[in-house]
Design a protein around this motif. Structure first.
Motif, PDB file in Angstrom:
ATOM      1  N   MET A 266       1.049  -1.194  -0.171  1.00  0.00           N
ATOM      2  CA  MET A 266      -0.044  -0.177  -0.013  1.00  0.00           C
ATOM      3  C   MET A 266       0.575   0.984   0.072  1.00  0.00           C
ATOM      4  O   MET A 266       1.332   1.361   0.207  1.00  0.00           O
ATOM      5  N   PRO A 267       0.908   2.409  -1.098  1.00  0.00           N
ATOM      6  CA  PRO A 267       1.513   3.354  -1.125  1.00  0.00           C
ATOM      7  C   PRO A 267       1.350   4.187   0.318  1.00  0.00           C
ATOM      8  O   PRO A 267       0.114   4.389   1.296  1.00  0.00           O
ATOM      9  N   THR A 268       2.288   5.159   0.598  1.00  0.00           N
ATOM     10  CA  THR A 268       2.296   5.771   1.439  1.00  0.00           C
ATOM     11  C   THR A 268       2.105   7.141   1.151  1.00  0.00           C
ATOM     12  O   THR A 268       2.230   7.142   0.578  1.00  0.00           O
ATOM     13  N   TRP A 269       1.072   8.206   2.033  1.00  0.00           N
ATOM     14  CA  TRP A 269       0.022   8.950   1.524  1.00  0.00           C
ATOM     15  C   TRP A 269       0.686  10.454   2.392  1.00  0.00           C
ATOM     16  O   TRP A 269       0.648  11.146   1.818  1.00  0.00           O
ATOM     17  N   ASP A 270       1.522  10.669   3.140  1.00  0.00           N
ATOM     18  CA  ASP A 270       1.895  11.787   3.603  1.00  0.00           C
ATOM     19  C   ASP A 270       2.378  12.571   3.122  1.00  0.00           C
ATOM     20  O   ASP A 270       2.507  13.598   3.779  1.00  0.00           O
ATOM     21  N   GLU A 271       3.192  12.351   1.824  1.00  0.00           N
ATOM     22  CA  GLU A 271       3.418  13.216   0.524  1.00  0.00           C
ATOM     23  C   GLU A 271       2.353  13.555  -0.360  1.00  0.00           C
ATOM     24  O   GLU A 271       2.686  14.099  -1.028  1.00  0.00           O
ATOM     25  N   ARG A 272       1.932  12.989  -0.531  1.00  0.00           N
ATOM     26  CA  ARG A 272       0.873  12.459  -1.464  1.00  0.00           C
ATOM     27  C   ARG A 272      -0.252  13.832  -0.722  1.00  0.00           C
ATOM     28  O   ARG A 272      -1.137  14.547  -2.061  1.00  0.00           O
ATOM     29  N   LEU A 273      -1.030  13.335   0.292  1.00  0.00           N
ATOM     30  CA  LEU A 273      -2.037  14.418   0.721  1.00  0.00           C
ATOM     31  C   LEU A 273      -1.658  15.448   2.063  1.00  0.00           C
ATOM     32  O   LEU A 273      -0.523  14.873   2.977  1.00  0.00           O
ATOM     33  N   THR A 274      -2.285  16.147   2.245  1.00  0.00           N
ATOM     34  CA  THR A 274      -2.242  16.929   2.757  1.00  0.00           C
ATOM     35  C   THR A 274      -2.621  16.295   4.603  1.00  0.00           C
ATOM     36  O   THR A 274      -3.048  15.354   4.056  1.00  0.00           O
ATOM     37  N   GLU A 275      -2.597  16.873   5.544  1.00  0.00           N
ATOM     38  CA  GLU A 275      -2.918  16.057   7.262  1.00  0.00           C
ATOM     39  C   GLU A 275      -4.225  16.129   6.907  1.00  0.00           C
ATOM     40  O   GLU A 275      -4.659  15.064   7.411  1.00  0.00           O
ATOM     41  N   ALA A 276      -4.755  16.864   6.697  1.00  0.00           N
ATOM     42  CA  ALA A 276      -6.701  17.159   6.822  1.00  0.00           C
ATOM     43  C   ALA A 276      -7.213  16.387   5.689  1.00  0.00           C
ATOM     44  O   ALA A 276      -7.772  15.487   6.114  1.00  0.00           O
ATOM     45  N   GLU A 277      -6.396  16.098   4.232  1.00  0.00           N
ATOM     46  CA  GLU A 277      -6.838  14.762   3.595  1.00  0.00           C
ATOM     47  C   GLU A 277      -6.735  13.919   3.982  1.00  0.00           C
ATOM     48  O   GLU A 277      -7.586  13.023   4.052  1.00  0.00           O
ATOM     49  N   ILE A 278      -5.363  13.887   4.533  1.00  0.00           N
ATOM     50  CA  ILE A 278      -5.685  11.986   5.293  1.00  0.00           C
ATOM     51  C   ILE A 278      -6.573  11.211   6.157  1.00  0.00           C
ATOM     52  O   ILE A 278      -7.632  10.370   6.329  1.00  0.00           O
ATOM     53  N   LYS A 279      -6.865  12.611   6.879  1.00  0.00           N
ATOM     54  CA  LYS A 279      -7.972  12.416   8.080  1.00  0.00           C
ATOM     55  C   LYS A 279      -9.353  12.418   7.173  1.00  0.00           C
ATOM     56  O   LYS A 279     -10.360  11.868   7.918  1.00  0.00           O
ATOM     57  N   ILE A 280      -9.768  13.375   6.149  1.00  0.00           N
ATOM     58  CA  ILE A 280     -10.663  13.271   5.672  1.00  0.00           C
ATOM     59  C   ILE A 280     -11.244  11.741   5.484  1.00  0.00           C
ATOM     60  O   ILE A 280     -11.795  11.233   5.854  1.00  0.00           O
ATOM     61  N   LEU A 281      -9.905  11.526   4.749  1.00  0.00           N
ATOM     62  CA  LEU A 281      -9.893   9.815   4.237  1.00  0.00           C
ATOM     63  C   LEU A 281     -10.001   8.548   5.346  1.00  0.00           C
ATOM     64  O   LEU A 281     -10.737   7.891   4.719  1.00  0.00           O
ATOM     65  N   THR A 282      -9.764   8.589   6.217  1.00  0.00           N
ATOM     66  CA  THR A 282      -9.520   8.364   7.175  1.00  0.00           C
ATOM     67  C   THR A 282     -10.789   8.163   7.860  1.00  0.00           C
ATOM     68  O   THR A 282     -11.429   6.698   8.244  1.00  0.00           O
ATOM     69  N   LEU A 283     -11.543   8.862   8.234  1.00  0.00           N
ATOM     70  CA  LEU A 283     -12.737   9.026   8.431  1.00  0.00           C
ATOM     71  C   LEU A 283     -14.250   8.356   7.804  1.00  0.00           C
ATOM     72  O   LEU A 283     -15.070   7.937   7.749  1.00  0.00           O
ATOM     73  N   TYR A 284     -13.884   9.005   6.580  1.00  0.00           N
ATOM     74  CA  TYR A 284     -14.512   8.393   5.456  1.00  0.00           C
ATOM     75  C   TYR A 284     -14.161   6.823   5.945  1.00  0.00           C
ATOM     76  O   TYR A 284     -15.576   6.477   5.416  1.00  0.00           O
ATOM     77  N   VAL A 285     -13.377   6.298   5.577  1.00  0.00           N
ATOM     78  CA  VAL A 285     -13.398   5.103   5.278  1.00  0.00           C
ATOM     79  C   VAL A 285     -13.857   4.310   6.611  1.00  0.00           C
ATOM     80  O   VAL A 285     -14.438   3.032   6.606  1.00  0.00           O
ATOM     81  N   ASN A 286     -13.564   4.907   7.401  1.00  0.00           N
ATOM     82  CA  ASN A 286     -13.832   4.178   8.902  1.00  0.00           C
ATOM     83  C   ASN A 286     -15.340   4.302   8.682  1.00  0.00           C
ATOM     84  O   ASN A 286     -16.391   3.338   9.367  1.00  0.00           O
ATOM     85  N   SER A 287     -16.116   5.140   8.157  1.00  0.00           N
ATOM     86  CA  SER A 287     -17.988   4.804   8.318  1.00  0.00           C
ATOM     87  C   SER A 287     -18.292   3.937   7.089  1.00  0.00           C
ATOM     88  O   SER A 287     -19.408   3.502   6.909  1.00  0.00           O
ATOM     89  N   LEU A 288     -17.194   3.924   6.348  1.00  0.00           N
ATOM     90  CA  LEU A 288     -17.753   2.211   5.288  1.00  0.00           C
ATOM     91  C   LEU A 288     -17.929   1.166   6.081  1.00  0.00           C
ATOM     92  O   LEU A 288     -18.517  -0.168   5.301  1.00  0.00           O
ATOM     93  N   GLN A 289     -17.437   0.800   6.874  1.00  0.00           N
ATOM     94  CA  GLN A 289     -17.605  -0.773   7.661  1.00  0.00           C
ATOM     95  C   GLN A 289     -18.992  -1.359   8.087  1.00  0.00           C
ATOM     96  O   GLN A 289     -19.813   0.235   8.840  1.00  0.00           O
ATOM     97  N   VAL A 290     -19.450  -0.897   7.918  1.00  0.00           N
ATOM     98  CA  VAL A 290     -20.898  -2.112   7.895  1.00  0.00           C
ATOM     99  C   VAL A 290     -21.090  -3.028   9.080  1.00  0.00           C
ATOM    100  O   VAL A 290     -19.456  -4.441   9.312  1.00  0.00           O
ATOM    101  N   GLU A 291     -21.439  -3.542  10.216  1.00  0.00           N
ATOM    102  CA  GLU A 291     -21.233  -5.322  10.973  1.00  0.00           C
ATOM    103  C   GLU A 291     -22.304  -5.879  10.393  1.00  0.00           C
ATOM    104  O   GLU A 291     -22.973  -6.058   9.241  1.00  0.00           O
ATOM    105  N   ASP A 292     -21.639  -7.218  10.971  1.00  0.00           N
ATOM    106  CA  ASP A 292     -22.343  -8.026  10.043  1.00  0.00           C
ATOM    107  C   ASP A 292     -23.140  -9.000  10.284  1.00  0.00           C
ATOM    108  O   ASP A 292     -24.111  -7.771  12.014  1.00  0.00           O
ATOM    109  N   PRO A 293     -23.884  -9.264   9.456  1.00  0.00           N
ATOM    110  CA  PRO A 293     -25.889  -9.340   9.941  1.00  0.00           C
ATOM    111  C   PRO A 293     -25.983 -10.623  10.548  1.00  0.00           C
ATOM    112  O   PRO A 293     -24.657 -11.295  10.756  1.00  0.00           O
TER     113      PRO A 293
END
Length: 293
Positions: A266-293
């Motif tokens: 997996m690439p490193t993103w700390d030089e490609r994205l800003t700190e704010a963008e990494i936080k946005i992506l982190t929260l967005y990815v976290n929101s994708l998680q769904v509980e098992d039925p």
């Protein structure tokens, strides 16, 4: 045939041309078409004077209105950047938990995160985050390096198996190819691992191989995956007892994995994205998680 001949049906003159008994009528262009052509030509001439139109070497005619699409786009980009600056600064200065608790910021995260994910992550993990062959699903609860906000953010920053000084490394040895295990040991270990997520495979015909495979597993695999085979997020070793598989959970694929090893990236993103963008992506990815039925 004379040029003045008239068609007996329409009464129009003919052109004097005839093909296989078919005579061509001298029919004028419809008035509506002529009006349309005149209007479009007039419109084009007016546009030549009002808008940028003709190239003149290194420049072009500016037009009376002096409109410049490049300047218009640049102005829009400047305005958009100014509008983004206020909430981007708030996101950059706040912690992940603080952002998550802020309804207004989370609405921005959800809309902006979808675009950021599509631009940077979807090529591997899919637009919906469900992954594909050889790339993990980000919508389940099965995480190699942890699914907490801090763990996701850290994985994005440093990557996996990269040259980042703080990169996370997870490499499965090629037990068969490198001669660590012989062919029978590879197949026995694979049979044992397969039986962990497929209990029906443990039959009288397979029980001896599975028992042998457990011994091979404990001596060669347990140091990473654990004696219970539930994996370890500390070293990025996956849980082998569930139905979540990156490379495939059928018996032959497991044999291939044990024999040839696995090494994701997996690439490193700390030089490609800003700190704010990494936080946005982190929260967005976290929101994708769904509980098992």
């Amino acid at each position: 045939m004379g040029i003045e001949e008239r068609d007996p049906v329409s009464g129009r003159k003919t052109t004097g041309h005839e093909w296989n008994g078919i005579k061509e009528l001298d029919t004028p262009v419809p008035r509506g078409v002529l009006i349309f052509l005149i209007v479009t030509h007039v419109f084009a001439v007016i546009c030549w004077f009002l808008l940028p139109a003709w190239p003149l070497g290194s420049t072009f005619t500016k037009g009376i209105l002096e409109t410049d699409q490049r300047e218009i786009v640049e102005e829009k980009l400047v305005r958009a950047a100014a509008e983004r600056a206020s909430w981007m600064e708030r996101i950059e200065s706040a912690t992940l938990k603080e952002i998550q608790a802020d309804e207004q910021l989370m609405s921005i995260v959800n809309s902006t995160g979808h675009q950021l994910f599509g631009d940077n992550c979807a090529a591997c993990h899919g637009v919906d985050g469900k992954g594909r062959a050889n790339y993990p699903d980000l919508t389940d609860e099965d995480w190699l390096w942890g699914g907490s906000l801090d763990a996701i953010a850290n994985t994005m920053r440093v990557g996996i198996n990269t040259d980042h000084p703080e990169a996370q490394f997870a490499i499965m040895p090629s037990f068969g190819r490198d001669g660590i295990l012989d062919r029978d040991q590879v197949r026995s270990a694979a049979a044992y691992v397969y039986s962990l997520s497929n209990p029906d495979y443990s039959t009288a015909d397979n029980i001896d191989r599975i028992a042998t495979g457990r011994n091979v597993y404990l001596s060669s695999c347990a140091s990473c995956h654990g004696e219970d085979a539930r994996g370890s997020q500390r070293v990025g070793a996956p849980n082998l007892t569930d139905q979540y598989w990156i490379y495939g959970g059928d018996l032959q694929t497991i044999v291939t994995s044990v024999h040839g090893g696995r090494q994701g990236h997996m690439p490193t993103w700390d030089e490609r994205l800003t700190e704010a963008e990494i936080k946005i992506l982190t929260l967005y990815v976290n929101s994708l998680q769904v509980e098992d039925p």
